[in-house]
Enzyme design. Structure first.
Site, PDB file in Angstrom:
ATOM      1  N   ASN A   1       0.804  -1.228   0.000  1.00  0.00           N
ATOM      2  CA  ASN A   1       0.000   0.000   0.000  1.00  0.00           C
ATOM      3  C   ASN A   1       0.833   1.272   0.000  1.00  0.00           C
ATOM      4  O   ASN A   1       0.300   2.346  -0.257  1.00  0.00           O
ATOM      5  CB  ASN A   1      -0.948   0.010   1.209  1.00  0.00           C
ATOM      6  CG  ASN A   1      -0.241  -0.278   2.510  1.00  0.00           C
ATOM      7  OD1 ASN A   1       0.345  -1.352   2.672  1.00  0.00           O
ATOM      8  ND2 ASN A   1      -0.271   0.657   3.429  1.00  0.00           N
TER       9      ASN A   1
ATOM     10  N   GLN B   1      -5.078  -3.967  -1.754  1.00  0.00           N
ATOM     11  CA  GLN B   1      -4.733  -3.016  -2.824  1.00  0.00           C
ATOM     12  C   GLN B   1      -4.723  -3.664  -4.203  1.00  0.00           C
ATOM     13  O   GLN B   1      -4.472  -2.984  -5.206  1.00  0.00           O
ATOM     14  CB  GLN B   1      -3.365  -2.351  -2.541  1.00  0.00           C
ATOM     15  CG  GLN B   1      -3.338  -1.509  -1.266  1.00  0.00           C
ATOM     16  CD  GLN B   1      -4.186  -0.231  -1.348  1.00  0.00           C
ATOM     17  OE1 GLN B   1      -4.640   0.186  -2.420  1.00  0.00           O
ATOM     18  NE2 GLN B   1      -4.419   0.403  -0.200  1.00  0.00           N
TER      19      GLN B   1
ATOM     20  N   SER C   1     -11.199  -5.347   1.150  1.00  0.00           N
ATOM     21  CA  SER C   1     -11.914  -4.248   1.796  1.00  0.00           C
ATOM     22  C   SER C   1     -12.789  -3.530   0.777  1.00  0.00           C
ATOM     23  O   SER C   1     -12.416  -3.419  -0.397  1.00  0.00           O
ATOM     24  CB  SER C   1     -10.872  -3.271   2.355  1.00  0.00           C
ATOM     25  OG  SER C   1     -11.521  -2.175   2.960  1.00  0.00           O
TER      26      SER C   1
ATOM     27  N   HIS D   1     -13.888  -0.179   0.948  1.00  0.00           N
ATOM     28  CA  HIS D   1     -13.719   1.257   0.689  1.00  0.00           C
ATOM     29  C   HIS D   1     -12.533   1.603  -0.206  1.00  0.00           C
ATOM     30  O   HIS D   1     -12.337   2.757  -0.560  1.00  0.00           O
ATOM     31  CB  HIS D   1     -13.688   2.063   2.000  1.00  0.00           C
ATOM     32  CG  HIS D   1     -12.462   1.908   2.834  1.00  0.00           C
ATOM     33  ND1 HIS D   1     -11.523   2.902   2.944  1.00  0.00           N
ATOM     34  CD2 HIS D   1     -12.029   0.895   3.609  1.00  0.00           C
ATOM     35  CE1 HIS D   1     -10.567   2.501   3.783  1.00  0.00           C
ATOM     36  NE2 HIS D   1     -10.854   1.294   4.194  1.00  0.00           N
TER      37      HIS D   1
ATOM     38  N   THR E   1     -25.315  -9.431  13.565  1.00  0.00           N
ATOM     39  CA  THR E   1     -26.274  -9.232  12.484  1.00  0.00           C
ATOM     40  C   THR E   1     -25.577  -8.645  11.262  1.00  0.00           C
ATOM     41  O   THR E   1     -24.816  -7.684  11.383  1.00  0.00           O
ATOM     42  CB  THR E   1     -27.408  -8.295  12.962  1.00  0.00           C
ATOM     43  OG1 THR E   1     -28.020  -8.903  14.092  1.00  0.00           O
ATOM     44  CG2 THR E   1     -28.447  -8.074  11.874  1.00  0.00           C
TER      45      THR E   1
ATOM     46  N   CYS F   1      -2.881   5.032   6.745  1.00  0.00           N
ATOM     47  CA  CYS F   1      -3.332   4.406   7.987  1.00  0.00           C
ATOM     48  C   CYS F   1      -2.475   4.825   9.164  1.00  0.00           C
ATOM     49  O   CYS F   1      -2.844   4.635  10.305  1.00  0.00           O
ATOM     50  CB  CYS F   1      -3.274   2.884   7.864  1.00  0.00           C
ATOM     51  SG  CYS F   1      -4.428   2.275   6.665  1.00  0.00           S
TER      52      CYS F   1
HETATM   53  N1  PLP Z   1      -4.361  -3.779   4.038  1.00  0.00           N
HETATM   54  C1  PLP Z   1      -3.901  -2.850   3.182  1.00  0.00           C
HETATM   55  C2  PLP Z   1      -2.824  -3.215   2.212  1.00  0.00           C
HETATM   56  C3  PLP Z   1      -4.425  -1.552   3.210  1.00  0.00           C
HETATM   57  O1  PLP Z   1      -3.962  -0.624   2.350  1.00  0.00           O
HETATM   58  C4  PLP Z   1      -5.430  -1.256   4.157  1.00  0.00           C
HETATM   59  C5  PLP Z   1      -5.956   0.139   4.294  1.00  0.00           C
HETATM   60  O2  PLP Z   1      -5.254   1.093   4.034  1.00  0.00           O
HETATM   61  C6  PLP Z   1      -5.890  -2.265   5.014  1.00  0.00           C
HETATM   62  C7  PLP Z   1      -5.325  -3.514   4.936  1.00  0.00           C
HETATM   63  C8  PLP Z   1      -6.967  -2.019   6.025  1.00  0.00           C
HETATM   64  O3  PLP Z   1      -8.219  -2.011   5.410  1.00  0.00           O
HETATM   65  P1  PLP Z   1      -9.517  -1.579   6.244  1.00  0.00           P
HETATM   66  O4  PLP Z   1      -9.513  -0.095   6.279  1.00  0.00           O
HETATM   67  O5  PLP Z   1     -10.675  -2.143   5.477  1.00  0.00           O
HETATM   68  O6  PLP Z   1      -9.394  -2.197   7.595  1.00  0.00           O
END
Ligand code: PLP
Length: 376
Positions: free
Chosen positions: A148, A178, A198, A200, A236, A322
């Site tokens: 990422n 990613q 994921s 989003h 749920t 993150c």
């Molecule tokens: N793994 C990678 C490579 C990511 O880029 C991210 C978020 O930036 C995540 C995991 C975490 O995803 P989530 O926000 O759905 O917990």
């Protein structure tokens, strides 16, 4: 605002918003035995099928979760619960997202051995390096598909094949966040027992993820309760977000080819511009995913640059979104110097970005070099 932070999150697409709104209006609980419950169950089933199609797996191999962080935490915790009494070693790459790296660090504190495989000088993760570390005491190997921070695209299929050749009992987990929808992820070929995705990052809203669990692989759930998701993830079901996820997956996978071609073209346009910009160094490897470009701008702090670009109307990220400004250890593990890490910016693309937006970013970067003071 011009948004070049699509690896952090994406704008939910209209189809996913509409699917969420419809499911909120209908509001049944899939566990209810009446018609409204059945209707909600059918919506969840349809979304599960869309994810299964995108991952070339069976619908029953998909568990919906609240995010990829939950998916990966479940994968690691489950592996420990099922195999961690007899075996004590797990192997991860040294460049994992915190959603894998942090649970692994916790296990280390609990007495497990964690081996972290670092990329070589070219930023590659070598299958042999993983296989070499695997022994009879190893119960899990976790390796991400696409990094990422740099966009480095790792040979997960070869890594897992080498691991399984050495010890076929080892569980394999892949953080595919990613890569999902952006490149082929055929779970029948990948050799992953568990895989996290994921919503989003692919134009669904935040708060929805999934864990692929290969048929026959046991899972010890994190959440116990009402037995939803075939007792593998109680609670749920979040029907609106599950529907939104399904809709976003359908829309993305219907257009993967065009979207990735658009992004690849924009990527090479930006890379050309960046290559000729004074003081800018590309950190992403040439064969990285086209969706992520990592750069460093010698002599300028990432955060200062980021806020300057923001004031010029352009959103990018410093290192990993993150980490909220926390210094990334990942770029260091890729072998970049502290100076490069301190001045790293991540530009992450969407098919909706344009060349005009890329030009604006390039202009803002060159203005930054004129208007900001260099750090001594
Ligand atoms: N793994 C990678 C490579 C990511 O880029 C991210 C978020 O930036 C995540 C995991 C975490 O995803 P989530 O926000 O759905 O917990």
């Amino acid at each position: 605002m011009i948004y070049f932070d699509n690896a952090a999150t994406t704008k939910p697409c209209e189809a996913s918003v509409a699917a969420a709104v419809q499911a909120m209006r209908e509001y049944g609980n899939p566990s209810s035995l009446h018609k409204m419950g059945l209707q909600a169950q059918l919506l969840v089933d349809a979304a599960r099928e869309s994810l299964a199609k995108a991952l070339c797996c069976m619908p029953e191999e998909i568990i919906f979760t609240s995010c990829a962080t939950e998916s990966s935490n479940t994968a690691l915790a489950s592996a420990v619960r099922l195999y961690g009494k007899r075996k004590k070693k797990l192997i991860i790459s040294a460049v994992e997202h915190p959603s894998v790296a942090e649970p692994a660090a916790r296990l280390e504190q609990d007495g497990y051995t964690v081996v972290r495989i670092a990329p070589d000088e070219q930023g590659r993760l070598l299958p042999e390096a993983f296989a070499e570390a695997v022994d009879e005491d190893t119960f899990l190997v976790s390796c991400m598909a696409v990094n990422n921070e740099t966009g480095a695209d790792f040979p997960v299929r070869e890594i897992f094949a080498a691991v399984k050749r050495k010890n076929s009992e080892v569980l394999t987990h892949c953080d595919a966040v990613q890569a999902f929808c952006k490149q082929p992820l055929d779970t029948r070929k990948l050799g992953a027992d568990l895989l996290s995705v994921s919503g989003h990052k692919i134009y669904a809203p935040k708060g929805i993820g999934a864990l692929y669990v290969k048929k026959g692989v046991r899972i010890a759930p994190l959440l116990l309760g009402g037995g939803q998701e075939k007792s593998r993830r109680s609670g749920t079901e979040n029907v609106p977000l599950i529907c939104a996820f399904g809709a976003a997956v359908r829309e993305f996978t219907d257009h993967t080819k065009e979207r990735t071609a658009t992004v690849a073209e924009l990527n090479s346009y930006l890379r050309q511009g960046l290559a000729s910009a004074a003081g800018v160094e590309l950190l992403s490897p040439v064969d990285a995913t086209p969706y992520i470009i990592s750069i460093s701008v010698a002599g300028y702090k990432s955060e200062t640059l980021l806020h300057f670009l923001e004031s010029e109307g352009v959103c990018v990220s410093s290192g990993s979104a993150c980490s909220r400004g926390k210094k990334s250890t990942v770029l260091g593990a890729f072998g970049f110097s502290p100076a490069q890490v301190d001045s790293a910016l991540r530009i992450s693309l969407s098919h909706e970005n344009t060349k005009q937006e890329a030009d604006k970013l390039l202009e803002a970067l060159s203005a930054a070099r004129v208007r900001l003071c260099k750090v001594k």
